[in-house]
Design an enzyme around this catalytic site. Sequence first.
Site, PDB file in Angstrom:
ATOM      1  N   SER A 146      -0.073 -31.677  13.459  1.00 33.13           N
ATOM      2  CA  SER A 146      -1.487 -32.059  13.363  1.00 33.13           C
ATOM      3  C   SER A 146      -1.545 -33.519  12.926  1.00 33.13           C
ATOM      4  CB  SER A 146      -2.148 -31.165  12.307  1.00 33.13           C
ATOM      5  OG  SER A 146      -3.390 -31.688  11.886  1.00 33.13           O
ATOM      6  N   TYR A 159      -3.326 -26.727   4.446  1.00 39.42           N
ATOM      7  CA  TYR A 159      -3.152 -27.065   5.869  1.00 39.42           C
ATOM      8  C   TYR A 159      -2.254 -28.285   6.022  1.00 39.42           C
ATOM      9  CZ  TYR A 159      -4.393 -27.785  10.795  1.00 39.42           C
ATOM     10  OH  TYR A 159      -4.346 -27.935  12.159  1.00 39.42           O
TER      11      TYR A 159
HETATM   12  P1  NDP Z   1      -7.482 -21.538  17.976  1.00 38.54           P
HETATM   13  O1  NDP Z   1      -8.163 -20.984  16.788  1.00 38.54           O
HETATM   14  O2  NDP Z   1      -8.213 -21.678  19.267  1.00 38.54           O
HETATM   15  O3  NDP Z   1      -6.111 -20.782  18.253  1.00 38.54           O
HETATM   16  C1  NDP Z   1      -5.297 -20.322  17.226  1.00 38.54           C
HETATM   17  C2  NDP Z   1      -4.366 -19.296  17.811  1.00 38.54           C
HETATM   18  O4  NDP Z   1      -3.460 -18.839  16.829  1.00 38.54           O
HETATM   19  C3  NDP Z   1      -5.109 -18.106  18.357  1.00 38.54           C
HETATM   20  O5  NDP Z   1      -4.640 -17.870  19.654  1.00 38.54           O
HETATM   21  C4  NDP Z   1      -4.727 -16.975  17.415  1.00 38.54           C
HETATM   22  O6  NDP Z   1      -4.605 -15.758  18.134  1.00 38.54           O
HETATM   23  C5  NDP Z   1      -3.372 -17.431  16.906  1.00 38.54           C
HETATM   24  N1  NDP Z   1      -3.059 -16.920  15.575  1.00 38.54           N
HETATM   25  C6  NDP Z   1      -3.614 -17.280  14.397  1.00 38.54           C
HETATM   26  N2  NDP Z   1      -3.073 -16.578  13.398  1.00 38.54           N
HETATM   27  C7  NDP Z   1      -2.148 -15.756  13.952  1.00 38.54           C
HETATM   28  C8  NDP Z   1      -1.263 -14.780  13.436  1.00 38.54           C
HETATM   29  N3  NDP Z   1      -1.205 -14.495  12.122  1.00 38.54           N
HETATM   30  N4  NDP Z   1      -0.458 -14.109  14.297  1.00 38.54           N
HETATM   31  C9  NDP Z   1      -0.506 -14.382  15.624  1.00 38.54           C
HETATM   32  N5  NDP Z   1      -1.311 -15.309  16.170  1.00 38.54           N
HETATM   33  C10 NDP Z   1      -2.133 -15.977  15.339  1.00 38.54           C
HETATM   34  O7  NDP Z   1      -6.972 -22.981  17.466  1.00 38.54           O
HETATM   35  P2  NDP Z   1      -6.326 -24.230  18.194  1.00 38.54           P
HETATM   36  O8  NDP Z   1      -5.990 -23.952  19.589  1.00 38.54           O
HETATM   37  O9  NDP Z   1      -7.173 -25.377  17.855  1.00 38.54           O
HETATM   38  O10 NDP Z   1      -4.996 -24.383  17.312  1.00 38.54           O
HETATM   39  C11 NDP Z   1      -3.692 -24.187  17.830  1.00 38.54           C
HETATM   40  C12 NDP Z   1      -2.721 -24.975  16.970  1.00 38.54           C
HETATM   41  O11 NDP Z   1      -3.040 -26.365  17.042  1.00 38.54           O
HETATM   42  C13 NDP Z   1      -2.776 -24.614  15.486  1.00 38.54           C
HETATM   43  O12 NDP Z   1      -1.466 -24.655  14.941  1.00 38.54           O
HETATM   44  C14 NDP Z   1      -3.620 -25.735  14.885  1.00 38.54           C
HETATM   45  O13 NDP Z   1      -3.346 -25.939  13.534  1.00 38.54           O
HETATM   46  C15 NDP Z   1      -3.168 -26.892  15.740  1.00 38.54           C
HETATM   47  N6  NDP Z   1      -4.076 -28.036  15.748  1.00 38.54           N
HETATM   48  C16 NDP Z   1      -5.344 -27.944  16.273  1.00 38.54           C
HETATM   49  C17 NDP Z   1      -6.172 -29.056  16.265  1.00 38.54           C
HETATM   50  C18 NDP Z   1      -7.552 -29.053  16.855  1.00 38.54           C
HETATM   51  O14 NDP Z   1      -8.251 -30.069  16.739  1.00 38.54           O
HETATM   52  N7  NDP Z   1      -7.995 -27.981  17.479  1.00 38.54           N
HETATM   53  C19 NDP Z   1      -5.738 -30.335  15.680  1.00 38.54           C
HETATM   54  C20 NDP Z   1      -4.404 -30.298  15.160  1.00 38.54           C
HETATM   55  C21 NDP Z   1      -3.615 -29.189  15.192  1.00 38.54           C
HETATM   56  P3  NDP Z   1      -5.262 -14.356  17.589  1.00 38.54           P
HETATM   57  O15 NDP Z   1      -6.645 -14.679  17.172  1.00 38.54           O
HETATM   58  O16 NDP Z   1      -5.158 -13.434  18.740  1.00 38.54           O
HETATM   59  O17 NDP Z   1      -4.356 -13.928  16.471  1.00 38.54           O
END
Ligand code: NDP
Length: 256
Positions: A146, A159
């Site tokens: 991130s 985070y």
């Molecule tokens: P979303 O909330 O759209 O996606 C997060 C995903 O993680 C979901 O598919 C969710 O699936 C899965 N997830 C969360 N917890 C668990 C768990 N315990 N077990 C299995 N799956 C899990 O977020 P983003 O696409 O934005 O984020 C994806 C990554 O990118 C993250 O690591 C985030 O920190 C990082 N990021 C995002 C940024 C942004 O601006 N969006 C910026 C910087 C980093 P389900 O709900 O089915 O469990």
Amino acid sequence: MTSGTFDLRGRVAIVTGGNGGIGLGMARGLADAGADIAVVGRNETKSAAAVEDLRKRGVKAIAVAADVTDKAAVDAMVARVAAELGRIDVLVNNAGMSIRKPTHTLELDEWRTVLDTNLTSAFLCSKAAYPALKASGHGKVINIGSMMSIFAGAYAPAYSASKGGIVQFTRSCACAWAVDNIQVNAILPGWIDTDLTKGARREVAGLHERVLARTPAGRWGDVGDFAGIAVFLASPASDFVTGAAIPVDGGFSVMA
Ligand code: NDP
């Protein structure tokens, strides 16, 4: 550059959190390059929709329901992918979440939830997948950091600790596994329009405009912006790239 540089046909990729957001953006890119995909998440409805989307791209795709903070579930997930798709060449540790509180109001269980979801999960999945990645002869691990891997924020102690940690974890695995021809790299997204940031946009007045002003590209990122970097880091194109942390941020990290 040879014609096979970006070719992922015959390769199998696990994408945690691949059922939405940045994870699905990367999974689509990998599928378009020919990889079969295992989508890992907890929400089975979202995972089923993602698998349907990926299959339309002409590859095999399966959904594996697993909580990536649970070691037994992660071990079972990796075993199932190897059994059903035959091999594991690429692991994308993308699942993540945030709890927006300063340290003085953050509870211990909240700290642990963020660290477990964003950092310990990458350790569990990487350790479980390592034998198959090594056996493939050309393993690739892609971890998602991130801007909070570089910067910090008053409301992001857990985070930013998890995302700083993921960069150092990436470097450690890169050093350990180079001998096995496994490359381990991190992607550092800027501000991307996903479910994760929709809430922050609603709750934090002026956030949308501040991101536009602070990002040289003048826009929020789209999940499609992650297809190319995922293919690069999963393919022979990156065979001499390891331990890197690559911003995909429209210039956010370089603007003073
Ligand atoms: P979303 O909330 O759209 O996606 C997060 C995903 O993680 C979901 O598919 C969710 O699936 C899965 N997830 C969360 N917890 C668990 C768990 N315990 N077990 C299995 N799956 C899990 O977020 P983003 O696409 O934005 O984020 C994806 C990554 O990118 C993250 O690591 C985030 O920190 C990082 N990021 C995002 C940024 C942004 O601006 N969006 C910026 C910087 C980093 P389900 O709900 O089915 O469990």
